[in-house]
Design a protein around this motif. Structure first.
Motif, mmCIF file in Angstrom:
data_model
loop_
_atom_site.group_PDB
_atom_site.id
_atom_site.type_symbol
_atom_site.label_atom_id
_atom_site.label_comp_id
_atom_site.label_asym_id
_atom_site.label_seq_id
_atom_site.Cartn_x
_atom_site.Cartn_y
_atom_site.Cartn_z
ATOM 1 N N GLY A 65 36.660 52.352 41.579
ATOM 2 C CA GLY A 65 36.166 51.205 40.826
ATOM 3 C C GLY A 65 35.575 50.101 41.681
ATOM 4 N N ARG A 66 36.256 49.727 42.721
ATOM 5 C CA ARG A 66 35.760 48.649 43.581
ATOM 6 C C ARG A 66 34.685 49.138 44.550
ATOM 7 N N ALA A 72 27.998 41.390 45.838
ATOM 8 C CA ALA A 72 28.067 40.106 45.131
ATOM 9 C C ALA A 72 29.102 40.150 44.016
ATOM 10 N N ASP A 73 29.137 41.238 43.251
ATOM 11 C CA ASP A 73 30.113 41.333 42.160
ATOM 12 C C ASP A 73 31.538 41.403 42.691
ATOM 13 N N LEU A 74 31.744 42.192 43.742
ATOM 14 C CA LEU A 74 33.080 42.288 44.321
ATOM 15 C C LEU A 74 33.497 40.958 44.938
ATOM 16 N N ALA A 75 32.594 40.319 45.671
ATOM 17 C CA ALA A 75 32.914 39.029 46.294
ATOM 18 C C ALA A 75 33.280 37.991 45.238
ATOM 19 N N ALA A 76 32.605 38.019 44.087
ATOM 20 C CA ALA A 76 32.911 37.053 43.018
ATOM 21 C C ALA A 76 34.328 37.253 42.490
ATOM 22 N N ILE A 77 34.744 38.498 42.326
ATOM 23 C CA ILE A 77 36.120 38.755 41.876
ATOM 24 C C ILE A 77 37.110 38.295 42.930
#
Length: 196
Positions: A65-66, A72-77
């Motif tokens: 999943g990760r 960018a999406d992972l860093a935001a989470i």
């Protein structure tokens, strides 16, 4: 909804039975073995570091999943103050991962919970779960939940049940095999046949 019976999974894909579990009250801590581990919160983890530990812990179970998220999406989470990431450490060695997600009001999702292969068994999981539960049950939380699947460690579901979680839903997940997408090496999770 799937009808009863067998359903063919396309080649190049994997399928898992996913069980969702929850607890509605803080359980008493379970006895734990003495281990030489420490749990360290990692503030705003670097996505590359996170993915490296995620692979170490999850490759044997095809966690992906990760790995498929953009930086960018992972860093935001990971930067969200309502998401807490912890590294399990054995001295300087990284031995596991815990991620708690408080983004839904009054809930905590045990988003990721796992140990590196050399640390599975011997009481390290109970040690980590006791700490996860203690951190999850904070003021304002009335539900802690987690999901596991048939690709996880064979003892994972029973471990969650012994920890005080109760099943509330079941799903079938079909996804492209992460090994064929280059997210994990082709020799990851040899117990799951690779069907091209």
């Amino acid at each position: 909804m799937l009808d009863a019976g067998f359903h063919r999974v396309p080649k190049g894909h994997i399928a898992a039975v996913v069980t969702h579990l929850e607890m509605r009250a803080r359980p008493a801590p379970r006895p734990e073995a003495k281990v030489s581990l420490a749990l360290e919160r990692v503030e705003r983890p670097d996505p590359d570091w996170y993915r490296r530990l995620f692979r170490t812990v999850g490759a044997d179970y095809l966690w992906f999943g990760r790995l498929e998220m953009t930086d960018a999406d992972l860093a935001a989470i990971l930067a969200d103050p309502k998401v807490e990431v912890y590294a399990v450490r054995d001295g300087s060695e990284e031995a596991g991962l815990l991620e708690l997600d408080f983004r839904t009001p009054t809930e905590c999702e045990l988003a990721y919970f796992g140990l590196a292969p050399g640390y599975v068994g011997g009481g390290s999981g109970r040690w980590l779960m006791n700490r996860a539960i203690r951190r999850a049950w904070r003021d304002g939380v009335d539900r802690v939940w987690v999901h596991t699947c048939s690709l996880d460690h064979p003892a994972a579901l029973e471990f969650y049940l012994r920890s005080g979680f109760t099943p509330f839903a079941r799903e079938i997940e079909i996804a492209e095999d992460p090994r064929l997408r280059g997210l994990l090496p082709e020799n990851a999770a040899p117990q799951v046949p690779l069907l091209r």
